[in-house]
Enzyme design. Structure first.
Site, PDB file in Angstrom:
ATOM      1  CG  ASP A   4      -7.131  -2.845  -3.834  1.00  0.00           C
ATOM      2  OD1 ASP A   4      -7.763  -2.175  -2.994  1.00  0.00           O
ATOM      3  OD2 ASP A   4      -5.891  -2.971  -3.801  1.00  0.00           O
TER       4      ASP A   4
ATOM      5  CB  SER B 107      -0.960  -0.049   1.192  1.00  0.00           C
ATOM      6  OG  SER B 107      -1.947   0.940   1.101  1.00  0.00           O
TER       7      SER B 107
ATOM      8  CG  HIS C 295      -5.492  -1.965  -0.168  1.00  0.00           C
ATOM      9  ND1 HIS C 295      -5.082  -1.654  -1.458  1.00  0.00           N
ATOM     10  CD2 HIS C 295      -4.755  -1.169   0.667  1.00  0.00           C
ATOM     11  CE1 HIS C 295      -4.150  -0.710  -1.403  1.00  0.00           C
ATOM     12  NE2 HIS C 295      -3.938  -0.409  -0.132  1.00  0.00           N
TER      13      HIS C 295
END
Length: 266
Positions: A217, A95, A245
């Site tokens: 996602d 991320s 995610h």
């Protein structure tokens, strides 16, 4: 400051193996990697750490002025690699840590042998033809909700971020992780995360790079993965048959396999 203490560094796996560094995203800590570590540790030396302000890091090291941008976190990564004298590492950034890795690799390219950008997003805001997945109003609402009621925001957003509504225990785990984070620190990190724009930094990447996305996602849609892949010279793209995610929790075997196959040849 001793980075082992500051970032609660842990090392496992093969002492003489290639080094794989695992870097967690917003609201998490190194525990999020626990399901992929055994597979990676069988082949590689695995280094995990907590960003300052997360997990078991030294909370006294946190300063708003330092960590109000991703550069502060990137500086910490470089300091960690320097102090441990690690070279040719494969840095796996999840991320927001994907962009932290991009920034760190630009600052200290000799330390990096490869980058794995796991569900990355260089910019969450829609901008002209670029689709980041969020309007400015979306981001403003998200940050306002986070700042006014962090625990309520966590309980609402964590299941959305995790996806997999048929596996509510995963969303609950992320909710719990968010709720362990100091709200003041979370607010600053959230602004640094969701208001950053690192699109121009992607073209500066020189290390071999693997972009890993999921089929679904809500935070980093596939248009973003395609953009990152197109923007990083010579990168490869893997699309996991996974939702959400955080595939290191929802699809750990496939995630570990993608990392390991890349680390073996990068």
């Amino acid at each position: 400051m001793d980075v082992f203490h500051r970032n609660h560094v842990t090392v496992t796996g093969q002492p003489d193996g290639r080094v794989v560094v695992l870097s967690h995203g917003f609201g998490c800590d190194q525990n999020i990697w626990r399901l992929v570590v055994p597979a990676l540790a069988a082949r590689f030396k695995v280094v995990l750490f907590d960003h300052v302000g997360a997990g078991r890091s030294d909370m006294t090291a946190w300063r708003e002025e330092r960590y109000s941008s991703l550069n502060g976190y990137a500086d910490d990564v470089v300091a960690l690699l320097d102090e441990l004298d690690l070279r040719d590492v494969v840095f796996v950034g999840h991320s927001v840590s994907a962009m932290i890795g991009v920034l760190a690799a630009a600052d200290a390219p000799s330390r990096f042998g490869g980058l794995v950008l796991l569900t990355p997003s260089p910019c969450y805001l829609d901008d002209g033809d670029y689709r980041g997945g969020f309007s400015r109003a979306d981001i403003d609402e998200l940050l306002e909700s986070l700042e006014s009621n962090y625990l309520g925001w966590s309980a609402t957003m964590a299941p959305v971020i995790m996806g997999n509504p048929d596996r509510p225990e995963l969303g609950q785990e992320l909710t719990n992780s968010f709720c362990r984070t100091d709200p003041r620190i979370a607010r600053v990190f959230a602004r640094a995360t969701f208001l950053s724009d690192n699109r121009a930094d992607l073209a500066l990447v020189t290390a071999p790079t693997l972009v890993v996305e999921c089929t679904q996602d809500a935070i980093a849609p596939r248009e973003v993965g395609a953009y990152v892949h197109a923007s990083v010279p010579g990168s490869a793209l893997v699309t996991l048959d996974a939702t959400g995610h955080c595939p290191q929790l929802s699809a750990p075997e496939a995630t570990a396999r993608a990392i390991a196959e890349f680390a073996a040849v990068a």
